[in-house]
Structures are given as structure tokens and as C-alpha cells.
Design a protein around this motif. Structure first.
Motif, PDB file in Angstrom:
ATOM      1  N   PHE A  65      -9.248   2.619   0.201  1.00 53.09           N
ATOM      2  CA  PHE A  65      -8.963   1.335  -0.315  1.00 53.09           C
ATOM      3  C   PHE A  65     -10.034   0.859  -0.963  1.00 53.09           C
ATOM      4  O   PHE A  65      -9.671   0.073  -1.742  1.00 53.09           O
ATOM      5  CB  PHE A  65      -7.556   0.586   0.072  1.00 53.09           C
ATOM      6  N   LYS A  72      -5.750   3.062  -7.937  1.00 51.67           N
ATOM      7  CA  LYS A  72      -4.170   2.963  -8.445  1.00 51.67           C
ATOM      8  C   LYS A  72      -3.568   3.633  -8.821  1.00 51.67           C
ATOM      9  O   LYS A  72      -3.743   4.151  -9.881  1.00 51.67           O
ATOM     10  CB  LYS A  72      -4.081   1.439  -8.825  1.00 51.67           C
ATOM     11  N   CYS A  83       1.698   2.412  -3.280  1.00 56.32           N
ATOM     12  CA  CYS A  83       0.515   1.879  -3.012  1.00 56.32           C
ATOM     13  C   CYS A  83       0.265   0.448  -3.612  1.00 56.32           C
ATOM     14  O   CYS A  83      -0.778  -0.286  -2.455  1.00 56.32           O
ATOM     15  CB  CYS A  83      -0.910   2.706  -4.195  1.00 56.32           C
ATOM     16  N   ASN A  87      -1.916  -2.246  -0.824  1.00 63.05           N
ATOM     17  CA  ASN A  87      -3.390  -2.983  -1.793  1.00 63.05           C
ATOM     18  C   ASN A  87      -3.379  -4.663  -1.893  1.00 63.05           C
ATOM     19  O   ASN A  87      -4.001  -4.658  -1.388  1.00 63.05           O
ATOM     20  CB  ASN A  87      -2.963  -2.496  -3.405  1.00 63.05           C
ATOM     21  N   THR A 111      -7.571  -5.594  -6.919  1.00 63.76           N
ATOM     22  CA  THR A 111      -7.219  -3.922  -5.925  1.00 63.76           C
ATOM     23  C   THR A 111      -8.923  -4.578  -4.890  1.00 63.76           C
ATOM     24  O   THR A 111      -9.493  -5.898  -5.275  1.00 63.76           O
ATOM     25  CB  THR A 111      -8.324  -2.893  -6.260  1.00 63.76           C
ATOM     26  N   THR A 112      -7.957  -4.580  -3.926  1.00 65.80           N
ATOM     27  CA  THR A 112      -9.219  -4.341  -2.869  1.00 65.80           C
ATOM     28  C   THR A 112     -10.597  -4.472  -2.576  1.00 65.80           C
ATOM     29  O   THR A 112     -11.491  -4.276  -2.684  1.00 65.80           O
ATOM     30  CB  THR A 112      -8.607  -3.690  -1.138  1.00 65.80           C
TER      31      THR A 112
END
Length: 296
Positions: A65, A72, A83, A87, A111-112
Motif C-alpha cells: 500500500f 486502488k 482494499c 487503505n 490513498t496511503t
């Protein structure tokens, strides 16, 4: 768990969130309130914070991640929900590590991976100021009142910080066998061996000279072991030399010897011969009558 058929054989479809080998696996202990790193990142020592986070994410099989390996999932994908869930949880984990002001600056990233890239761009790039601070600390550090283990830990932390911002270049030539990277690593380690020996306190001159005449120079870990052994030897020697019980034991033994000689002399002086009852000899050294200093 879902099932599918293949040539009349029923094959179970394992939910990725229930598969321990899957990065989408949700462990029962995983929750948004978990703290991956105990200390807050306030903009300083980014390399230490980054390393601690990476170790935790690797252990949890969630590094994908962060490094972009896992992207994603689309809305119609079976893993989208899992997911997205993980996340969001990892975003919260990273936000809990950050100082309040830094956390606010990355709060709205989706997102990370986006959060990680932003932090890397802001704090991960080496600057002249960072290199200057680390080099200055390396120049000023001395053993002083630290033992060998404590001093080595301090100087190694500075070396690791320096490596994180100024790593050794790696040769990327195809089928290269020049060994340039190995030579550069050996040169850097030799420099650190000499630097470590130079900053030790007095008392290690003989061992330092023995190490410096070795060709090639030993590794820094081997030098550390030799210095620790020498330190332990010094402690044992100094302890035996400075034992406060030794003078008392010597004095008590001497008093016992004196009393024994006095008793023997008293018995001899009470013999039948009057001439042997007294003696003109007296030792000024041990304070016992019956002999002189020359016969003590």
C-alpha cells in the motif's frame, strides 16, 4: 467463502480478507486506534520514523500500500471494499504517528501511497543542512564517561543517519564485475574503524596500535568486540587491584602472626633455664621480641 465449479469440481473462493497470506487480510488485532510507532513525528529524524513505519508495515504484509505495488481496486472489483477498508485504516495509522500540524497537511489525501509520497518529498530529501548537522555531531562525539557499548550505540546511530541521506552509489551496469560498490563500502567501513578508535578514551593505545597494523583492517563489528573484551579485562584488573578487603585481610593476618609469635616466645621464656626467660632482642620492623631486624 464463495464457491465456483470447474469440470464438475467445486473449488472454494477464499475471501482475501480471511487469507493470512493476502495483503488484504484483516487481523483481529488490527484496528484504527493501533499505534505503529510510539513517538510522534514532528519534522525531525524523518529517517528513524520512516524506518520504524516500514518495519511494522512489512511485518503486517502491508508494504504494498505504501510502495505503490497495490493500487486502488475499481468499484466493480471483488477486492474493492476490502482494499478501501485497509487503505483507510492505514491512513489513520500514519496520521496517528504525525504531529498535529503535519497530519492536517496530509489529511485529505485519498490513498496511503499519496500520503507517503508527500512526506517523502517534504522530509526525505537530503539537504546540505542535514548533512552538516550529522557530520558536525560525528566530529564532536567522544567516549567521555560512556562505556564502550553506550558510545558505540551513539556513534552508530549517527552513521546510520548519515547513510540514510548519503548512501553509497550502486553500480547498475549489466553483467558488471568490477566490484566498485564493494570497494566503496570497504573504504567507508575502514574510515569508520579509524574514526571509532580515534574517539576512544586513553588506555586503549596498545590495542589500537595492534588493530591499525592489521592488513586489511577488520570490520567495525570485529573491532567493537575486541574493544569490549579489553574493557572487561581492565575492569577485572582494576577490581583486583583496588579491592578494599585486601588491606584489611593483610592486617588481620599480620596481627594473627604477631600474636602467635608472642605466645611461642612466652612459652619459651618460661623454661627451666633462667637465662632464657628474658631476651634483649627486639625487632623494630614487626614489633615482636626475641629477634632483631636482620633475623626478621
Amino acid at each position: 467463502m464463495a464457491y465456483t465449479s470447474n469440470n464438475n469440481n467445486v473449488i472454494p473462493i477464499i475471501d482475501p480478507s480471511q487469507d493470512p497470506t493476502s495483503p488484504y487480510y484483516v487481523h483481529p488485532s488490527d484496528n484504527p486506534g493501533m499505534k505503529l510507532v510510539s513517538l510522534k513525528f514532528d519534522g525531525n529524524s524523518y529517517a528513524d520514523c520512516k524506518r520504524s513505519l516500514l518495519l511494522n508495515l512489512i511485518a503486517k504484509n502491508k508494504i504494498g500500500f505504501v510502495d505503490g505495488f497495490i493500487i486502488k481496486s475499481p468499484l466493480n472489483d471483488a477486492t474493492y471494499k476490502t482494499c478501501d477498508q485497509y487503505n483507510s485504516m492505514m491512513n489513520y495509522w500514519i496520521l496517528k504517528v504525525l504531529d498535529q500540524d503535519i497530519a492536517r497537511s496530509v489529511l485529505y489525501y485519498t490513498t496511503t501511497r499519496d500520503i507517503w509520497v508527500n512526506l517523502e518529498e517534504r522530509f526525505g530529501q537530503a539537504s546540505g543542512t542535514t548533512l552538516y548537522e550529522i557530520k558536525q555531531s560525528l566530529n564532536e562525539i567522544k567516549q567521555a564517561n560512556d562505556n564502550i557499548s553506550g558510545f558505540y550505540t551513539k556513534i552508530k546511530m549517527l552513521w546510520d543517519q548519515f547513510d540514510s541521506v548519503d548512501s553509497v552509489p550502486v553500480c547498475n551496469c549489466t553483467n558488471c564485475n568490477c566490484g566498485l560498490t564493494t570497494k566503496l563500502m570497504k573504504s567507508k567501513e575502514d574510515g569508520r574503524v579509524i574514526d571509532f578508535l580515534m574517539k576512544l578514551n586513553e588506555g586503549y593505545e596498545m590495542l589500537r596500535g595492534s588493530i591499525l597494523i592489521m592488513s586489511p583492517l577488520p570490520s567495525i563489528s570485529h573491532v567493537y568486540r575486541l574493544i569490549v573484551q579489553e574493557e572487561n579485562h581492565k575492569k577485572i584488573y582494576q577490581g583486583s587491584q583496588g579491592n578494599p578487603d585486601q588491606p584489611m585481610a593483610f592486617a588481620a593476618n599480620r596481627r594473627f602472626t604477631q600474636d602467635r609469635f608472642k605466645q611461642q616466645f612466652s612459652r619459651k621464656s618460661q623454661g627451666s633455664d633462667p637465662r632464657k626467660r628474658t631476651s634483649s632482642f627486639y625487632c623494630e620492623h614487626c614489633k615482636i621480641p626475641g629477634h632483631n631486624v636482620q633475623r626478621c
